[in-house]
Design a protein around this motif. Structure first.
Motif, mmCIF file in Angstrom:
data_model
loop_
_atom_site.group_PDB
_atom_site.id
_atom_site.type_symbol
_atom_site.label_atom_id
_atom_site.label_comp_id
_atom_site.label_asym_id
_atom_site.label_seq_id
_atom_site.Cartn_x
_atom_site.Cartn_y
_atom_site.Cartn_z
ATOM 1 N N HIS A 100 36.005 43.836 39.537
ATOM 2 C CA HIS A 100 36.769 44.711 38.640
ATOM 3 C C HIS A 100 38.169 44.164 38.368
ATOM 4 O O HIS A 100 38.659 44.242 37.234
ATOM 5 N N VAL A 101 38.815 43.604 39.384
ATOM 6 C CA VAL A 101 40.206 43.175 39.205
ATOM 7 C C VAL A 101 40.322 41.738 38.688
ATOM 8 O O VAL A 101 41.348 41.357 38.117
ATOM 9 N N ASN A 103 39.377 39.946 36.224
ATOM 10 C CA ASN A 103 39.661 39.621 34.819
ATOM 11 C C ASN A 103 40.916 40.295 34.275
ATOM 12 O O ASN A 103 41.215 40.177 33.082
ATOM 13 N N LYS A 104 41.640 40.981 35.133
ATOM 14 C CA LYS A 104 42.836 41.684 34.666
ATOM 15 C C LYS A 104 44.032 40.740 34.642
ATOM 16 O O LYS A 104 44.224 39.937 35.556
ATOM 17 N N ARG A 105 44.832 40.840 33.595
ATOM 18 C CA ARG A 105 45.996 39.977 33.442
ATOM 19 C C ARG A 105 47.303 40.713 33.720
ATOM 20 O O ARG A 105 48.300 40.100 34.076
ATOM 21 N N GLU A 106 47.308 42.008 33.534
ATOM 22 C CA GLU A 106 48.520 42.780 33.814
ATOM 23 C C GLU A 106 48.555 43.139 35.303
ATOM 24 O O GLU A 106 47.589 42.936 36.034
ATOM 25 N N THR A 107 49.675 43.680 35.743
ATOM 26 C CA THR A 107 49.810 44.096 37.143
ATOM 27 C C THR A 107 48.717 45.082 37.500
ATOM 28 O O THR A 107 48.475 46.048 36.771
ATOM 29 N N ILE A 108 48.051 44.836 38.608
ATOM 30 C CA ILE A 108 46.964 45.706 39.071
ATOM 31 C C ILE A 108 47.560 46.755 39.998
ATOM 32 O O ILE A 108 48.262 46.427 40.962
ATOM 33 N N CYS A 139 49.738 42.398 42.099
ATOM 34 C CA CYS A 139 49.073 43.639 42.505
ATOM 35 C C CYS A 139 50.007 44.505 43.335
ATOM 36 O O CYS A 139 50.727 43.996 44.205
ATOM 37 N N ASP A 216 44.383 51.317 38.324
ATOM 38 C CA ASP A 216 43.156 50.599 38.020
ATOM 39 C C ASP A 216 42.034 50.995 38.971
ATOM 40 O O ASP A 216 40.862 50.960 38.613
ATOM 41 N N LYS A 244 43.320 54.798 34.783
ATOM 42 C CA LYS A 244 43.278 54.060 33.532
ATOM 43 C C LYS A 244 41.892 54.237 32.900
ATOM 44 O O LYS A 244 40.949 54.653 33.581
ATOM 45 N N ASP A 246 39.455 52.352 32.245
ATOM 46 C CA ASP A 246 38.337 51.677 32.916
ATOM 47 C C ASP A 246 38.442 51.739 34.442
ATOM 48 O O ASP A 246 37.798 50.957 35.151
#
Length: 289
Positions: A100-101, A103-108, A139, A216, A244, A246
């Motif tokens: 889940h995490v 592929n995230k580009r912003e702060t998780i 993160c 997230d 969020k 998703d």
């Protein structure tokens, strides 16, 4: 039947147990079963010894009247909170978290809502580090618990080596520093891992929570089993606006949120996400942030 001084150190009547049940439900939302009478006696007997009070009735009178202060309310709550935990408990959740995490580009942003002695939030942190192959991923993890004693233990990040027994040796070497000399037999979480986590005291029943924004991921595992359905429904309704579009919500193996909230749908084994309607609302909230 009461416990008498002939068999127990303190008298403990059925009415005392009922008072304790009422107080801990009001204070922390915990519903104590009839079978918990012996547990309540053994844990609160320590508080009677600590305060020098000689009967449960007097202790509960003084507690309710405020004569023992807020610190004793905290000790009372801590005594009745169950803190069973381990690293990577319910292991099937962590590959899903990594996926889940990744592929995230912003702060998780992740909230661990019942962190106990820290094994769960540190397991989350290790998973995120592994997902990005760095000890300093982008993160932020907020780890909360109602019990201030276990939070202090978690923030310290020191564990006996046997707590790491079931962990892969290479994982233990990467994320822990082995104690030497008088610290032999102990391991400390690496500071980089500790820096990913903010520990805060939080009562899920409190009118306001010391957290904000959208997450997230929310971990709320093996907590709801202590609450009745009405309390579960209230807490879940407060989780939804903090998710969020998703976001994933991780539950414990014996918890089922589908019968409690219509805002959630099952994503995987005890993993939930927002339903389509609430996902749309979350997207509008995210756009405003």
């Amino acid at each position: 039947m009461p416990h008498t001084k002939g068999s127990k150190e303190f008298e403990f009547h059925a009415k005392d147990f009922e008072r304790v049940r009422g107080l801990i439900y009001k204070r922390a939302g915990i519903s104590l079963a009839d079978s918990k009478q012996e547990m309540v006696y053994s844990r609160l007997a320590r508080r009677l010894r600590a305060t020098g009070i000689e009967s449960f009735g007097k202790y509960l009178d003084d507690l309710e009247a405020g004569r023992l202060g807020e610190d004793e309310w905290e000790a009372f709550t801590n005594a009745l909170t169950t803190n069973l935990t381990s690293f990577f408990r319910e292991a099937h959740h962590f590959p899903l978290l990594a996926e889940h995490v990744r592929n995230k580009r912003e702060t998780i942003n992740i909230w661990c809502s019942a962190s106990s002695t820290g094994e769960e939030p540190y397991s989350i942190a290790m998973t995120v580090c592994e997902a990005f192959n760095t000890l300093t991923p982008n993160c932020n993890i907020i780890a909360t618990d109602i019990d201030t004693n276990v939070l202090a233990h978690a923030a310290n990040g020191v564990y006996t080596m046997d707590r790491l027994d079931k962990m892969a040796p290479e994982r233990a070497r990467r994320f822990f520093l082995r104690g030497k000399g008088d610290k032999a037999g102990y391991a400390r979480v690496r500071p980089e891992l500790r820096n990913l986590i903010t520990f805060k005291q939080l009562n899920l029943l409190a009118e306001s929570w010391p957290i904000s924004g959208q997450f997230d991921v929310i971990f709320c595992r093996n907590v709801m089993i202590y609450f009745d359905k009405a309390t579960q429904r209230k807490i879940l309704s407060r989780f939804v606006p903090l998710m969020k579009p998703d976001a994933l919500l991780f539950a414990g193996h014996s918890e089922n949120f589908l019968y409690v909230s219509d805002a959630l749908k099952l994503r995987g084994k005890t993993v939930y996400e927002l339903d389509d309607q609430h996902r749309g609302a979350a997207q509008k909230t995210a756009a405003r942030l």
